[in-house]
Design an enzyme around this catalytic site. Structure first.
Site, PDB file in Angstrom:
ATOM      1  CG  HIS A 144      -3.133   3.688  53.058  1.00  0.00           C
ATOM      2  ND1 HIS A 144      -2.761   3.209  51.824  1.00  0.00           N
ATOM      3  CD2 HIS A 144      -4.226   4.459  52.839  1.00  0.00           C
ATOM      4  CE1 HIS A 144      -3.591   3.667  50.909  1.00  0.00           C
ATOM      5  NE2 HIS A 144      -4.499   4.443  51.495  1.00  0.00           N
ATOM      6  CG  ASP A 157      20.444  21.685  37.524  1.00  0.00           C
ATOM      7  OD1 ASP A 157      19.402  21.528  38.190  1.00  0.00           O
ATOM      8  OD2 ASP A 157      21.371  20.866  37.511  1.00  0.00           O
ATOM      9  CD1 TRP A 212      -4.219  11.338  57.314  1.00  0.00           C
ATOM     10  CD2 TRP A 212      -2.624  12.797  56.722  1.00  0.00           C
ATOM     11  NE1 TRP A 212      -4.815  12.398  56.680  1.00  0.00           N
ATOM     12  CE2 TRP A 212      -3.870  13.312  56.306  1.00  0.00           C
ATOM     13  CE3 TRP A 212      -1.485  13.549  56.450  1.00  0.00           C
ATOM     14  CZ2 TRP A 212      -4.002  14.535  55.651  1.00  0.00           C
ATOM     15  CZ3 TRP A 212      -1.625  14.765  55.793  1.00  0.00           C
ATOM     16  CH2 TRP A 212      -2.867  15.247  55.402  1.00  0.00           C
ATOM     17  CB  SER A 240      12.855  17.115  52.513  1.00  0.00           C
ATOM     18  OG  SER A 240      12.612  16.902  51.159  1.00  0.00           O
ATOM     19  CB  SER A 241       8.589  20.208  52.241  1.00  0.00           C
ATOM     20  OG  SER A 241       8.126  18.924  51.963  1.00  0.00           O
ATOM     21  CG  HIS A 253      -7.657  22.429  53.409  1.00  0.00           C
ATOM     22  ND1 HIS A 253      -8.511  21.366  53.319  1.00  0.00           N
ATOM     23  CD2 HIS A 253      -7.872  23.163  52.306  1.00  0.00           C
ATOM     24  CE1 HIS A 253      -9.227  21.465  52.221  1.00  0.00           C
ATOM     25  NE2 HIS A 253      -8.863  22.561  51.582  1.00  0.00           N
ATOM     26  CD  GLU A 295       1.256  18.079  51.923  1.00  0.00           C
ATOM     27  OE1 GLU A 295       1.927  19.131  51.971  1.00  0.00           O
ATOM     28  OE2 GLU A 295       1.611  17.063  51.325  1.00  0.00           O
ATOM     29  CE1 TYR A 301      -8.028  22.061  48.424  1.00  0.00           C
ATOM     30  CE2 TYR A 301      -7.717  24.410  48.733  1.00  0.00           C
ATOM     31  CZ  TYR A 301      -8.541  23.305  48.733  1.00  0.00           C
ATOM     32  OH  TYR A 301      -9.851  23.446  49.018  1.00  0.00           O
ATOM     33  CB  SER A 315      -3.287  23.262  32.292  1.00  0.00           C
ATOM     34  OG  SER A 315      -4.100  23.487  33.402  1.00  0.00           O
ATOM     35  CG  HIS A 332     -13.229  22.305  55.501  1.00  0.00           C
ATOM     36  ND1 HIS A 332     -12.929  23.067  54.398  1.00  0.00           N
ATOM     37  CD2 HIS A 332     -12.372  21.266  55.442  1.00  0.00           C
ATOM     38  CE1 HIS A 332     -11.949  22.511  53.722  1.00  0.00           C
ATOM     39  NE2 HIS A 332     -11.604  21.421  54.338  1.00  0.00           N
ATOM     40  CG  HIS A 333      -9.815  19.421  57.659  1.00  0.00           C
ATOM     41  ND1 HIS A 333      -9.835  18.260  56.921  1.00  0.00           N
ATOM     42  CD2 HIS A 333      -9.371  20.386  56.814  1.00  0.00           C
ATOM     43  CE1 HIS A 333      -9.404  18.511  55.695  1.00  0.00           C
ATOM     44  NE2 HIS A 333      -9.121  19.793  55.606  1.00  0.00           N
ATOM     45  CB  THR A 354     -12.096  23.938  41.863  1.00  0.00           C
ATOM     46  OG1 THR A 354     -13.126  24.334  42.751  1.00  0.00           O
ATOM     47  CG2 THR A 354     -10.861  23.646  42.638  1.00  0.00           C
ATOM     48  CE  LYS A 361      -6.432  25.072  37.385  1.00  0.00           C
ATOM     49  NZ  LYS A 361      -5.764  26.257  36.823  1.00  0.00           N
ATOM     50  NE  ARG A 376     -10.541   9.244  57.615  1.00  0.00           N
ATOM     51  CZ  ARG A 376     -10.038  10.463  57.554  1.00  0.00           C
ATOM     52  NH1 ARG A 376     -10.789  11.499  57.829  1.00  0.00           N
ATOM     53  NH2 ARG A 376      -8.783  10.630  57.221  1.00  0.00           N
TER      54      ARG A 376
END
Lengths: 780, 265
Positions: A279, A308, A343, A372-373, A456, A458, A460, A471, A505-506, A531, A534, A653
């Site tokens: 998941h 293009d 994950w 790919s990324s 982390h 990622e 974002y 926006s 922080h993880h 944030t 924004k 979890r």
């Protein structure tokens, strides 16, 4: 010829004779072989005067229980004093029959009849053992009522009468046969893929019903499979992303079924572990990332005024790596041994023998996604650096383009760490290297550092493009230019910078050095500043504006609510004394679903409703859109909000089940947790199904939607300057009425120092067209 | 079994814990957690109230009747970068104010860090106890427990059970055993004395685990090949029975890798 006809007739006769001959055995050995074909041994037709009955069968059986049953009959010529009184034959479709005494005999476990010793009675006792599965059982009973003239004329059967009884017995209603969750998942995926294929074929059919044949279909399909057009690849990304959003959603629903009640066993622990792993991986890498790339592929060239992307073939390769990566990631599922690592795939579990075989291919698939990324990052950064329209400086790029730029910078700089970690894991698992072999000096924390250095940024990467969409949508819907364009850009860039220094922080409870934990506590707190800027800028954009309510406006306002809530709950984690309790609890699950669904996915929904008319040339139904928003927004909050409380209560979890404390037994959660979990599951299903309103809306729009104008919402950026849908080779409608590549004007006074020092410095890194000897103007 | 409620806590620890939150809802909130939680909720309500009030007002005030002619406030035109719409003072305001708030929240969260990471050499829990010496725990107004000395125990994680070792501590201070629980089956039991402080030195035999002492509001990974430590200060108001769950995913039976913590007198 004649002999052949004779032969055929002979065969037919033999078959007819075999069918016509009574196959049942008659007295005194018992009646056998009758089953459903009927008993014709004691008279040709059944007689109503004989009443057969079976006593002792329950209304619905329990699995494997043995029942004592009595078969009997009344009526007919049978009476006491006869030499023989009767006989029976019982057939049961399921379970096994048994005999108690010498008056009955067993032919096989489905068939039982009387014996010679049981010839002079009208009732027989038997046993029947119910099957161990949930099914309907048919019983067919034949009885003969005998007059006892065995020695007389007619072979002893004249004057006898018989009858038949049929009973159907239901299985236990309270215990249903458990479905294998993998079969459920597999069937749903196949059904979804089939529906998707039908839809695509239907789209082709609608294009030109006259030309619906293979000669036209093959080139059409080949064009989609080999296209390097940014719009087509964008659409492919989108279809893949939406498909996997559905697959990830199906897995989420299966997880929620398991968690709906305490101590549930719908999924085994082993299955549950695979479901939450896939998941997470599916939603982040196979749903969110492709959808971002879908938006970016479609809109970045259009917003920049380009024809293009800079590297169209690289772009096609980036996409086509994904379906194959997806197959690899899911490979283990087909053998029931999908990756079960989460994950995050923490070492050393991920390389341990306990982890499923599927983990190897799960890592391999993700290595392909890293490739790919990386290619995608190169492509978009190059495009934005060199293909902006004349007049468009860095600080005149639309905010969605800025958000994709920042996201790709983050991705490009962070994903190598993840790639390194995955390759180490892959080598450890395949050829026995020892990067994470503790006995050989491997470091379990190395993986955590590599993963979160990527992980982390990622998260974002998947939220920042939604910021860009919001926006655009809020400014356009308010008929205003976005408030504080420059501070928006700096805030995006600020998020891009802090993303790299907060990952600790993880790992607040990982045993990492307290100094590092303290530093990341401070930096994590800092995330609130950009944030916050924004969110306040978005709110201020609405000030003095003239908000037009469209579906995408609703989603953007909904985003402001849910993302703000997710942002606030995020502020609880850097307070480490709270984090030691909340870490790995459902409070975390609630938080990241608030930012990843309430933020990322709601932003995507706003983007879909906003750009759908541009991409397809058809308007979506506003009524269905509002219905989708209302049902999804309410059920979404009902789904994730209670998880905060469950987390504080101590719900963990990645636990396949939980137990509540009752008066008799100590569990880990208070009683109310059970009710809330059921509430969450029900809300989850409503949320899941509510999103099909959007899918339905898309289909209705494709089939009979109104034609969309070029600029339905009043936006300013270049994508609204081309037709809806844009021409096959992307070009724009210029002011003089011709088609070509546009030039950006600026309503502000010309900024004398544009391009700025950063931009000039960046330009110096570029190979100019003059240097390569190409003709034409140097691009910006 | 006794269900721990906020009422069990000394009155000085009940900061901001309203009576309707007693019963089960607060069962796992330690005084330190409850103090931080209430403070954060307070600021969340202020920030959320401000943002949502603003959003609510603007959503209904600055709207347009969707007529034939759409309004165009900033004269937005296709292909023209629109006029800047900004206000330096406002933008600085909502850069500086959130920054001040997080500085305050950081300061507020700073104090309890000492309770978690205090040195085992003369920190708030002093030095390791001599034989027969008591920790003599005392608790301050923010729920931080300090002690005269501490006892050392060992915790080892393994797929999928916990091993507790009291080392040379007497059974009145620390005891271990197993118990058959109705829902979790046979689980290891760690029995610690109220009013004493323990330093758990932890490791793992196979993969990463993390004991979550639910009613102590704390957890820390156990890592193979490495040693981590975790302070377990047991207050007088600690619930008598609570669960220890594994919080770091460790494979098949992760969710039932449970233990029971008993706080005895």
């Amino acid at each position: 010829m004649r002999s052949r006809t004779k032969g055929a007739i002979a065969v037919l006769l033999v078959i007819s004779a075999m069918l016509a001959l009574p196959s049942a055995q008659s007295l005194p050995a018992g009646i056998s072989g009758v089953q459903q074909s009927g008993c014709n041994c004691h008279g040709a037709v059944p007689s109503d005067s004989v009443v057969a009955s079976i006593d002792g069968l329950p209304e619905s059986y329990n699995y494997s229980e043995t029942y004592n049953i009595t078969v009997s009959f009344q009526g007919g010529p049978s009476q006491e004093g006869n030499v023989n009184q009767g006989g029976f034959h019982l057939w049961a479709s399921q379970g096994s029959l048994g005999v108690n005494d010498a008056t009955a005999q067993l032919y096989n476990e489905n068939e039982v009849g009387h014996t010679e010793a049981g010839n002079d009675q009208v009732a027989w006792t038997l046993t029947w053992t119910a099957p161990a599965t949930d099914t309907n059982v048919d019983f067919i009973l034949h009885v003969n009522s005998v007059n006892g003239n065995a020695d007389g004329a007619g072979g002893g059967t004249s004057g006898d009468m018989w009858n038949k009884l049929t009973i159907t017995l239901g299985g236990p209603v309270e215990v249903l046969e458990a479905a294998d969750p993998f079969v459920v998942l597999g069937v749903l995926i196949i059904v979804s893929a089939t529906l998707l294929a039908f839809t695509l074929v239907f789209v082709f059919y609608r294009k030109d019903p006259e030309a619906f044949d293979w000669d036209n279909f093959a080139p059409w399909l080949a064009d989609w499979l080999t296209s390097t057009d940014h719009k087509k690849i964008g659409t492919l990304y989108f279809i893949a992303g939406l498909f996997f959003l559905g697959v990830g959603g199906i897995m989420a629903m299966i997880i929620r079924i398991q968690l709906s009640v305490p101590g549930n066993d719908f999924l085994t622990q082993e299955q549950y572990n695979q479901f939450f792993t896939l998941h997470g991986t599916t939603m982040i890498f196979l749903a969110a990332m492709p959808m971002i790339n879908g938006f970016a592929n479609w809109m970045i060239p259009l917003q920049l005024g380009a024809a293009d992307l800079a590297l169209p073939r690289i772009n096609a390769m980036s996409f086509w790596l994904q379906p194959f990566a997806a197959l690899l990631i899911f490979t283990g599922v087909f053998s029931g041994h999908g990756a079960d690592t989460g994950w995050t795939g923490y070492a050393p579990y991920v390389v341990s023998e306990g982890a499923h075989y599927g983990t190897t291919m799960w890592a391999a698939g993700q290595i392909m996604l890293v490739a790919s990324s990386t290619l995608t990052g190169i492509n978009f950064l190059t495009t934005m650096a060199v293909m902006r329209a004349p007049g468009m400086g860095w600080m005149q790029m639309p905010l969605f383009s800025w958000s994709v730029l920042i996201a790709n910078v983050m991705l490009f700089l962070s994903i190598p760490a993840f790639g390194v970690g995955l390759i180490q894991v892959y080598l450890d698992r395949v050829i026995g290297t020892a990067f994470y072999d503790i006995a050989a000096g491997g470091d379990p924390l190395l993986w955590s550092h590599l993963f979160w250095y990527f992980g982390h940024p990622e998260v974002y990467v998947v939220i920042v493009p939604s910021f860009g969409i919001i926006s655009e949508v809020i400014a356009t819907s308010s008929r205003r230019s976005v408030f504080g364009y420059r501070s928006m850009v700096y805030a995006l860039a600020g998020i891009g910078v802090v993303a790299f220094i907060v990952y600790g922080h993880h790992m607040f409870t990982s045993g990492m050095s307290p100094t590092l934990r303290f530093v990341t506590m401070l930096t994590t707190m800092l995330v609130a500043v950009p944030t916050g800027i924004k969110i306040f800028n978005w709110l201020m954009t609405m000030h003095g504006g003239s908000l037009v309510y469209r579906t995408h406006t609703l989603w953007a306002l909904g985003f402001l609510i849910t993302f703000t809530l997710g942002g606030i709950s995020g502020m609880f984690f850097p307070s480490i004394a709270m984090d030691t309790h909340l870490h790995e609890s459902y409070f975390v699950v609630a938080h990241f679903h608030y930012v990843l669904v309430g933020g990322t996915v709601f932003g995507f929904f706003a983007g879909i409703y906003y750009w759908w008319p541009k991409a397809t040339g058809k308007m979506l139904s506003e009524k269905l859109g509002v219905l989708h928003f209302l049902t999804a927004f309410v059920s979404y909050n009902a789904l994730f909000w209670p998880m905060h409380r469950l987390g504080v209560w101590g719900m963990t979890r990645r636990h396949h089940t939980y137990f509540v404390t009752t008066e008799e037994a100590l569990g880990s959660l208070p009683m109310e947790a059970a009710g809330w979990n059921m509430f969450i599951t029900v809300s989850g299903f409503i949320f899941f199904f509510s999103n099909f309103i959007m899918v339905f809306n898309m289909i209705v729009s494709s089939v009979r939607g109104e034609d969309a104008p070029d600029d339905p919402w009043g936006g300013w950026s270049f994508e609204w300057m081309t037709s809806s849908p844009p021409p096959n080779h992307t070009l724009y409608k210029l002011n003089d009425g011709s088609w070509g590549l546009p030039t950006l004007e600026d309503a502000n006074e010309h900024i004398a120092n544009e391009p700025g020092w950063l931009s000039s410095w960046f330009q110096r890194l570029m190979v100019t067209d003059q240097e390569t000897g190409e003709t034409g103007e140097a691009s910006h | 079994m006794s269900r721990p409620v906020a009422e069990d806590l000394p009155a000085t620890l009940m900061r901001g814990v309203s009576p309707e939150h007693t019963e089960t809802t607060m069962s796992v909130m330690t005084p330190i957690f409850a103090g931080l939680w209430e403070h954060y909720i307070f600021w969340s309500l202020i920030v959320g109230g401000f943002a949502f009030g603003w959003l609510f007002h603007h959503s209904f005030w600055f709207t347009s009747k969707d007529g034939e002619k759409l309004p165009n406030v900033d004269e937005i035109k296709i292909g023209v970068f629109p006029k800047h719409n900004d206000d330096m003072r406002l933008e600085v305001a909502w850069t500086v104010l959130p920054f001040l708030l997080i500085v305050w929240l950081t300061y507020y969260s700073w104090g309890p860090l000492d309770a978690m990471w205090t040195s085992a050499d003369g920190g708030i829990h002093g030095y390791e106890c001599e034989e027969g010496q008591s920790s003599n725990n005392s608790i301050d107004s923010s729920g931080i427990i300090s002690s005269d000395c501490y006892h050392v125990i060992e915790i080892t994680g393994q797929q999928w059970f916990w091993s507790f070792d009291c080392l040379e501590l007497g059974t009145s201070i620390c005891d271990t055993g197993t118990e058959t629980m109705e829902v979790y089956g046979s689980v290891p039991v760690l029995s610690l004395k109220k009013g004493e402080t323990y330093l758990a030195t932890m490791t793992s035999i196979d993969v990463t685990h993390a004991p979550w002492f639910q009613h102590l509001g704390t957890k820390e990974d156990t890592l193979p090949g490495q040693q981590t430590t975790l302070w377990l200060p047991i207050s007088e108001s600690m619930s008598e029975e609570s669960m220890v769950l594994c919080a770091e995913y460790c494979g098949d039976a992760h969710s039932v890798m449970a233990a029971k913590l008993i706080a005895h007198n």
